[in-house]
Design a protein around this motif. Structure first.
Motif, mmCIF file in Angstrom:
data_model
loop_
_atom_site.group_PDB
_atom_site.id
_atom_site.type_symbol
_atom_site.label_atom_id
_atom_site.label_comp_id
_atom_site.label_asym_id
_atom_site.label_seq_id
_atom_site.Cartn_x
_atom_site.Cartn_y
_atom_site.Cartn_z
ATOM 1 N N PHE A 8 -19.197 20.347 -39.181
ATOM 2 C CA PHE A 8 -20.521 20.482 -38.584
ATOM 3 C C PHE A 8 -21.027 19.142 -38.072
ATOM 4 C CE2 PHE A 8 -25.151 20.282 -39.020
ATOM 5 C CZ PHE A 8 -25.502 21.286 -38.133
ATOM 6 N N ASP A 9 -20.837 18.074 -38.844
ATOM 7 C CA ASP A 9 -21.284 16.745 -38.425
ATOM 8 C C ASP A 9 -20.538 16.263 -37.182
ATOM 9 O OD1 ASP A 9 -23.157 16.568 -40.453
ATOM 10 O OD2 ASP A 9 -21.788 15.527 -41.838
ATOM 11 N N LYS A 10 -19.235 16.529 -37.135
ATOM 12 C CA LYS A 10 -18.456 16.146 -35.968
ATOM 13 C C LYS A 10 -18.941 16.896 -34.725
ATOM 14 C CE LYS A 10 -14.032 15.473 -36.164
ATOM 15 N NZ LYS A 10 -12.591 15.664 -36.430
ATOM 16 N N ARG A 11 -19.195 18.191 -34.878
ATOM 17 C CA ARG A 11 -19.683 19.000 -33.762
ATOM 18 C C ARG A 11 -21.065 18.528 -33.332
ATOM 19 N NH1 ARG A 11 -22.363 24.225 -33.255
ATOM 20 N NH2 ARG A 11 -21.776 25.085 -31.248
ATOM 21 N N LEU A 12 -21.912 18.202 -34.288
ATOM 22 C CA LEU A 12 -23.254 17.729 -33.976
ATOM 23 C C LEU A 12 -23.198 16.392 -33.237
ATOM 24 C CD1 LEU A 12 -26.258 18.289 -34.292
ATOM 25 C CD2 LEU A 12 -26.195 17.021 -36.434
ATOM 26 N N LYS A 13 -22.335 15.476 -33.651
ATOM 27 C CA LYS A 13 -22.189 14.196 -32.963
ATOM 28 C C LYS A 13 -21.697 14.397 -31.527
ATOM 29 C CE LYS A 13 -21.338 11.165 -36.894
ATOM 30 N NZ LYS A 13 -20.360 10.298 -37.556
ATOM 31 N N ARG A 14 -20.751 15.320 -31.341
ATOM 32 C CA ARG A 14 -20.225 15.608 -30.014
ATOM 33 C C ARG A 14 -21.325 16.173 -29.111
ATOM 34 N NH1 ARG A 14 -16.414 19.759 -30.721
ATOM 35 N NH2 ARG A 14 -17.939 21.203 -29.885
ATOM 36 N N ILE A 15 -22.153 17.055 -29.646
ATOM 37 C CA ILE A 15 -23.233 17.653 -28.863
ATOM 38 C C ILE A 15 -24.271 16.594 -28.490
ATOM 39 C CG2 ILE A 15 -25.189 19.258 -28.993
ATOM 40 C CD1 ILE A 15 -23.351 21.100 -30.653
ATOM 41 N N VAL A 16 -24.642 15.749 -29.428
ATOM 42 C CA VAL A 16 -25.631 14.701 -29.150
ATOM 43 C C VAL A 16 -25.088 13.717 -28.129
ATOM 44 C CG1 VAL A 16 -26.840 12.733 -30.175
ATOM 45 C CG2 VAL A 16 -26.828 14.937 -31.342
ATOM 46 N N ARG A 17 -23.815 13.331 -28.235
ATOM 47 C CA ARG A 17 -23.203 12.405 -27.291
ATOM 48 C C ARG A 17 -23.184 13.002 -25.881
ATOM 49 N NH1 ARG A 17 -18.861 10.782 -30.299
ATOM 50 N NH2 ARG A 17 -17.757 12.647 -29.665
ATOM 51 N N ARG A 18 -22.855 14.282 -25.779
ATOM 52 C CA ARG A 18 -22.827 14.951 -24.473
ATOM 53 C C ARG A 18 -24.240 15.076 -23.907
ATOM 54 N NH1 ARG A 18 -19.626 20.491 -22.936
ATOM 55 N NH2 ARG A 18 -20.027 20.348 -20.715
ATOM 56 N N HIS A 19 -25.184 15.348 -24.761
ATOM 57 C CA HIS A 19 -26.576 15.448 -24.323
ATOM 58 C C HIS A 19 -27.082 14.104 -23.790
ATOM 59 C CE1 HIS A 19 -30.707 16.812 -24.161
ATOM 60 N NE2 HIS A 19 -31.061 15.759 -24.886
ATOM 61 N N ASP A 20 -26.723 13.026 -24.454
ATOM 62 C CA ASP A 20 -27.118 11.704 -23.989
ATOM 63 C C ASP A 20 -26.497 11.374 -22.633
ATOM 64 O OD1 ASP A 20 -28.656 11.323 -26.242
ATOM 65 O OD2 ASP A 20 -27.120 10.145 -27.310
ATOM 66 N N ARG A 21 -25.253 11.773 -22.441
ATOM 67 C CA ARG A 21 -24.601 11.530 -21.157
ATOM 68 C C ARG A 21 -25.221 12.375 -20.053
ATOM 69 N NH1 ARG A 21 -18.347 11.943 -22.542
ATOM 70 N NH2 ARG A 21 -18.946 14.028 -21.933
ATOM 71 N N MET A 22 -25.734 13.550 -20.392
ATOM 72 C CA MET A 22 -26.354 14.419 -19.396
ATOM 73 C C MET A 22 -27.721 13.901 -18.955
ATOM 74 S SD MET A 22 -25.505 18.308 -20.319
ATOM 75 C CE MET A 22 -23.882 18.976 -20.288
ATOM 76 N N ALA A 23 -28.263 12.928 -19.653
ATOM 77 C CA ALA A 23 -29.538 12.347 -19.238
ATOM 78 C C ALA A 23 -29.391 11.620 -17.900
ATOM 79 C CB ALA A 23 -30.045 11.395 -20.312
ATOM 80 N N ASN A 24 -28.176 11.194 -17.539
ATOM 81 C CA ASN A 24 -27.921 10.507 -16.276
ATOM 82 C C ASN A 24 -27.675 11.465 -15.123
ATOM 83 O OD1 ASN A 24 -28.120 8.023 -17.532
ATOM 84 N ND2 ASN A 24 -25.955 8.016 -18.065
ATOM 85 N N GLY A 25 -27.645 12.752 -15.383
ATOM 86 C CA GLY A 25 -27.420 13.751 -14.352
ATOM 87 C C GLY A 25 -26.326 14.711 -14.757
ATOM 88 N N VAL A 26 -26.365 15.881 -14.148
ATOM 89 C CA VAL A 26 -25.381 16.911 -14.473
ATOM 90 C C VAL A 26 -24.760 17.446 -13.196
ATOM 91 C CG1 VAL A 26 -26.500 17.617 -16.612
ATOM 92 C CG2 VAL A 26 -27.122 18.733 -14.496
ATOM 93 N N VAL A 27 -23.593 18.011 -13.368
ATOM 94 C CA VAL A 27 -22.896 18.721 -12.306
ATOM 95 C C VAL A 27 -22.648 20.121 -12.836
ATOM 96 C CG1 VAL A 27 -20.790 18.848 -10.931
ATOM 97 C CG2 VAL A 27 -21.781 16.636 -11.478
ATOM 98 N N THR A 28 -23.110 21.106 -12.101
ATOM 99 C CA THR A 28 -22.922 22.487 -12.556
ATOM 100 C C THR A 28 -21.771 23.112 -11.797
ATOM 101 O OG1 THR A 28 -24.558 23.269 -10.961
ATOM 102 C CG2 THR A 28 -25.339 22.788 -13.178
ATOM 103 N N SER A 29 -21.063 23.993 -12.488
ATOM 104 C CA SER A 29 -19.974 24.739 -11.863
ATOM 105 C C SER A 29 -19.952 26.130 -12.472
ATOM 106 C CB SER A 29 -18.636 24.026 -12.079
ATOM 107 O OG SER A 29 -18.360 23.938 -13.457
ATOM 108 N N VAL A 30 -19.351 27.052 -11.750
ATOM 109 C CA VAL A 30 -19.262 28.429 -12.202
ATOM 110 C C VAL A 30 -17.819 28.715 -12.586
ATOM 111 C CG1 VAL A 30 -19.632 30.837 -11.565
ATOM 112 C CG2 VAL A 30 -21.154 29.079 -10.674
ATOM 113 N N ASN A 31 -17.611 29.186 -13.812
ATOM 114 C CA ASN A 31 -16.272 29.542 -14.269
ATOM 115 C C ASN A 31 -15.823 30.845 -13.634
ATOM 116 O OD1 ASN A 31 -16.160 27.310 -15.862
ATOM 117 N ND2 ASN A 31 -16.550 28.388 -17.791
ATOM 118 N N ALA A 32 -14.589 31.204 -13.894
ATOM 119 C CA ALA A 32 -14.045 32.448 -13.346
ATOM 120 C C ALA A 32 -14.772 33.675 -13.904
ATOM 121 C CB ALA A 32 -12.550 32.549 -13.658
ATOM 122 N N ASP A 33 -15.308 33.558 -15.106
ATOM 123 C CA ASP A 33 -16.006 34.701 -15.699
ATOM 124 C C ASP A 33 -17.489 34.740 -15.325
ATOM 125 O OD1 ASP A 33 -16.806 32.528 -17.124
ATOM 126 O OD2 ASP A 33 -16.393 33.375 -19.105
ATOM 127 N N GLY A 34 -17.959 33.821 -14.472
ATOM 128 C CA GLY A 34 -19.339 33.835 -14.014
ATOM 129 C C GLY A 34 -20.281 32.977 -14.843
#
Length: 114
Positions: A8-34
């Motif tokens: 859980f701690d590893k997953r939480l750290k990964r989510i927080v790190r990704r969230h911090d990186r998304m503060a600089n902007g995001v790129v959205t894409s659509v997967n094959a399943d929509g």
């Protein structure tokens, strides 16, 4: 009990790190399943190569026009006057020395403008 929280701690750290990186902007894409997925925008600072090339070309054009307007003797006298000055003036004299590109541009300008 502490072992149960490790994934859980590893997953939480990964989510927080990704969230911090998304503060600089995001790129959205659509997967094959929509599903719309947002990923952090990768920031890669680039060296302004086009600007540097434009600056160098403009410098050569300036030198060529100046060489054509003053003439070879007067131009070289002014460059010699710069070379006997301070450090900045000596650097300017080194940059303003007539070279092959300057002489070529001056010849082209002389044929266009009598």
């Amino acid at each position: 009990m502490a072992q149960a929280n490790v994934p859980f701690d590893k997953r939480l750290k990964r989510i927080v790190r990704r969230h911090d990186r998304m503060a600089n902007g995001v790129v959205t894409s659509v997967n094959a399943d929509g599903l719309i997925v947002a990923r952090p925008r990768v920031y890669r600072p680039r060296f302004p190569l086009k600007g540097l090339i434009a600056l160098v070309v403009t410098g050569f054009l300036f030198k060529g026009f100046l060489f054509a307007a003053l003439g070879a003797e007067a131009y070289e006298e002014r460059v010699a006057g710069l070379s006997s000055g301070s450090f900045v003036e000596k650097a300017g004299a080194w940059v303003m020395q007539p070279d092959v590109a300057t002489v070529f541009i001056a010849d082209q300008v002389k044929t266009i403008m009598p």
